[in-house]
Design a protein around this motif. Structure first.
Motif: not given
Lengths: 635, 245
Positions: A333-354
């Motif tokens: 019965q409890r109203e669930v508030s929409p989850p806060a948008p997760r902060s997208r973690r930047v794949p720095i290591v993958r971008w660096l390797a690419a």
């Protein structure tokens, strides 16, 4: 049988009645068994005190009829009159149930009244250890008859007078007329008994549900009940309101009581049918009576409790489950508030390797600076391949199979390019084929690009046979009879008169080909080890002396090399990987695509190796720490 | 070649290919619509092209064209019945697989396809791989023998033969499909010392094999990446030249 009364004993109230000294009617002539029955009936039983009716008579509202010692009550007088009439009508034989009647007051008690009544031996009836009697002449005497037990017969086999049992005919002596009439009537069960299974009232034995035995007619007519007992039954059946009571409908609850009653606990009104439709009690002390309250509602039919328990009894586990259920309901019965948008973690290591890999692959091409030296060594399989192609017959076309997807075209075209150039340098006719739908297109693309340098075109130096359907089956069929396989060709040339050719076999360069062995050589350019192996397996027996060459990707080399390096090799030439192709190009003296890719390939490969080493070092450190912890825990 | 075809080959084609290549490479940034568009486009074009090739190369010359040339009266020709009519019936039955109600009728041509394909593949594997490779594994240990392809001889060839033979036997011995595992023991605990040694050595051979295959796949991918970047650079130069020139 009622509890508290032992076999052979006469109830106290009956003995008291006998002790009142009422005149006894002259005993009618009877048979011996009936005399014994009477003796048993006269046994000493302490009944109610003199002048008092038994309790059950008081309950019936007849207490006034007893009590004056010398006076005979009216009901008793009627009983005696009827008894006398029936005695005259039956020639002195007593009907069933008469021995149970109280004797007139003032009669002398029998001498045997003070003795306990011995168990009665019933003539003509077999008795087993369990006390179950079998009438003589029954179909299976000696076997117990399951079902309704004979009324009046106890578990010990003793007979209890007054139970209303039909004793049946005696073994010797004439059968009384009334008994014969009873037997004749008893052959047919009363309709009221045959309607439904019936549990006699106040009988505990649960086995009394079987079929009625013949002769168990306990109707009022058959048992000749006393008049007073019949009046009681008729009064109960009519259901007339009793004087002095409020005018309420019989068995009908007032509205306020109806509203208070538990739902479905009981019926609000009871319908009492006429006396003729009511069932006759078959056993027990109420045997032979109509209108007896049935035992089924009490014993068999479960009912709801009229009032619930005051407190809910629950243990801790049930309480915990209830609490959990309560929480679940609350959670729903409890109203669930929409989850806060997760902060997208930047794949720095993958971008660096690419980024590093892209830079390593692009910089040599963009800058045009040679970074890596050319391979100094030549693979062992290169010289035999070059020699094999050099020795190929010029008058027989070479079959080149382009079995790679467009995604592998960058590598496969670069690897196969020097070999195709050598064939074109020698002027070998090339017949292209593919078992993949896109293979024909890739073949035409490469042959057109390379052939421009050597004067090759479709129909002039090469012909594209097109798509070969069927997978392994098509390969085998092609190897057995190439002309039987319907290939439509791709970008076929026109005839000398300008008409388009309908079949690639109409091209003049393929005129001498009738079977697979007629090709000068078979080259399979494949990016899949399975496809290349299929060609080796299916075409091997049909090629004869025609050499088979595999041009493959680097990853398929370890799988296919055993076909080449075996003592009896199935593959005559191999070409795999960019380094071998570069060596091939250097051998021909013509820098091709492999040469342009070499610097980018080398720098990117080195970068990948560095990345693997960088990834391996921390992984090795983690493994060492894990082993150290494991040893520490074992100690 | 017309001007339009030349423009398509020299400018529009490489430009479209370059854009699609960049859209695929955008997956480095994560899943995005550009990558999905390129993937869907590739799948659709490949499927459509394969369908067209099947119709043009298989169905038309093998099924439709013979009927059109022979006419209705030619359908009674026994050769045409066996080569065209019966395959056509099997094709129709196979198409019934599309409907759930009539899918059972399509089981006959499907069973025929699978049975024939399995027989061909298994037969080819036995006669073309299993028997020849088994014979090749049992090579002579004669030091004077010479390998026909590589020219190895002497101790070099003998060491190579021993390595190949040991790798084959150890790898086959490491897969123990017939040994019963005692109850309550794990796979490693149920093995003896020599079995553990065989398993360890076989693991080395298997690891080297998979490592070589992975390395080869990586080399092939690097070659493809370098070729694509080379193509992109060429496309950039070409488009720039077209614009400037």
């Amino acid at each position: 049988m009622a509890e508290g009364v032992h076999p052979g004993e006469v109830p106290d109230w009956l003995a008291a009645i006998r002790a009142e000294g009422e005149p006894v009617a002259p005993p009618p002539p009877s048979s011996d068994w009936l005399s014994q029955l009477r003796e048993a009936d006269d046994s000493s039983q302490t009944g109610p005190p003199a002048g008092e009716p038994p309790s059950w008579v008081q309950g019936a509202g007849l207490a006034d009829a007893a009590g004056e010692g010398e006076q005979v009550p009216d009901w008793l007088a009627r009983v005696r009159e009827r008894q006398a009439e029936e005695a005259e009508a039956t020639g002195g034989e007593m009907p069933l149930g008469v021995p149970n009647l109280p004797e007139p007051a003032g009669s002398q008690p029998h001498e045997s009244d003070s003795r306990p009544l011995p168990p009665l031996e019933l003539p003509g009836l077999d008795e087993t250890d369990s006390g179950v009697f079998y009438p003589p002449g029954s179909p299976k005497a000696g076997h117990p008859v399951t079902g309704v037990r004979e009324p009046g017969v106890t578990d010990s086999g003793a007979f209890h007078p007054g139970s209303g049992v039909d004793l049946g005919a005696p073994a010797a002596g004439p059968t009384p007329s009334w008994l014969g009439q009873l037997e004749a009537e008893g052959a047919q069960p009363p309709p009221s008994l045959g309607a439904m299974p019936h549990i006699p009232a106040l009988v505990k034995d649960a086995d009394l549900t079987g079929p009625q035995l013949p002769g168990d007619d306990f109707s009022a007519e058959a048992l000749s009940l006393p008049e007073w007992l019949g009046q009681l039954g008729s009064e109960a059946a009519t259901g007339e309101p009793v004087e002095g009571r409020p005018d309420l409908a019989p068995a009908t609850l007032p509205a306020w009581l109806e509203a208070m009653r538990p739902v479905d606990a009981f019926r609000s009104s009871v319908e009492i049918g006429p006396e003729e439709e009511q069932a006759v009690e078959a056993a027990g002390p109420l045997a032979g009576l109509r209108g007896v309250l049935l035992a089924e509602p009490v014993v068999a039919i479960p009912r709801m409790a009229s009032s619930g328990p005051a407190h809910l009894e629950s243990n801790e586990r049930q309480y915990a489950q209830a609490e959990l259920m309560h929480r679940l309901v609350e959670e729903e019965q409890r109203e669930v508030s929409p989850p806060a948008p997760r902060s997208r973690r930047v794949p720095i290591v993958r971008w660096l390797a690419a980024g590093i890999l892209l830079a390593a692959a692009a910089l040599p091409t963009v800058l045009g600076v040679p970074v890596f030296p050319l391979p100094p060594t030549v693979p062992l399989e290169l010289d035999p391949l070059v020699n094999l192609i050099a020795a190929a017959p010029a008058n027989r076309p070479a079959l080149v199979v382009f079995d790679f997807e467009p995604g592998h075209a960058g590598e496969m075209q670069a690897v196969a390019e020097p070999m195709l150039e050598q064939m074109m340098q020698q002027g070998l006719a090339i017949a292209a084929l593919s078992t993949l739908p896109a293979g024909a297109l890739l073949a035409d693309q490469q042959l057109t690009a390379l052939g421009a340098n050597y004067g090759y075109s479709s129909g002039q130096g090469y012909v594209n046979l097109g798509y070969l359907p069927g997978g392994s089956t098509g390969i085998q069929l092609w190897s057995q009879d190439p002309l039987a396989v319907p290939v439509s060709g791709y970008a076929l040339p026109s005839a000398p008169d300008g008409t388009p050719l309908s079949s690639p076999w109409q091209v003049p360069m393929l005129a001498g080909v009738d079977e697979a062995a007629d090709f000068g050589m078979v080259v399979v350019i494949s990016s899949s080890a399975e496809t290349a192996r299929g060609w080796v397996e299916q075409t091997g027996p049909w090629l004869g002396a025609t050499p088979l060459v595999l041009v493959m990707t680097t990853g398929a080399d370890p799988v296919l090399r055993p076909y080449y390096e075996a003592q009896n090799p199935q593959v005559d030439g191999m070409l795999s990987g960019l380094p071998t192709a570069l060596s091939y190009s250097m051998r021909l003296g013509r820098p091709g695509s492999a040469f342009g890719l070499w610097n980018a390939f080398g720098l990117t490969a080195w970068t990948a190796v560095v990345f693997m080493l960088l990834g391996w070092v921390p992984a090795f450190g983690a493994w060492v720490n894990q082993q150290r912890k494991l040893r520490g825990s074992q100690r | 070649m017309t001007d339009m075809a030349a423009l398509l080959d020299s400018v529009l084609g490489p430009l479209a290919a370059a854009l699609l290549t960049l859209m695929v490479l955008s997956y480095l940034l994560g899943d995005n619509p550009l990558f999905r568009i390129a993937a869907y486009l590739f799948i659709g074009v490949a499927s459509g092209y394969a369908g067209v090739v099947m119709i043009r190369s298989v169905l038309w010359p093998g099924l439709i064209d013979p009927v059109l040339q022979a006419g209705v009266s030619g359908l009674l020709d026994p050769e045409l019945i066996t080569s065209v009519l019966l395959p056509g019936i099997l094709v129709v039955l196979l198409l019934l697989k599309l409907s759930p109600g009539s899918a059972r009728l399509g089981s006959l041509p499907l069973a025929l396809l699978l049975g024939v394909a399995a027989a061909v593949v298994v037969g080819g594997a036995i006669t073309g791989t299993l028997l020849p490779q088994t014979a090749a594994a049992v090579q002579t240990l004669d030091p004077t023998a010479v390998a026909p392809r590589t020219g190895e001889a002497g101790l070099e060839r003998l060491a190579n033969v021993i390595i190949v033979l040991a790798g084959t036997l150890l790898t086959l011995g490491s897969f123990r499909f017939t040994q019963r595992k005692p109850a309550g023991l794990s796979g490693a605990e149920s093995m003896g010392t020599w079995q553990r040694g065989v398993r360890t050595l076989a693991g080395l051979f298997i690891a080297v094999t998979f490592g070589v295959m992975f390395g080869g796949a990586l080399m092939a991918a690097i070659v493809v990446l370098a070729q694509r970047l080379q193509f992109l650079w060429g496309a950039v130069l070409g488009v720039t030249g077209q614009i400037l020139g």
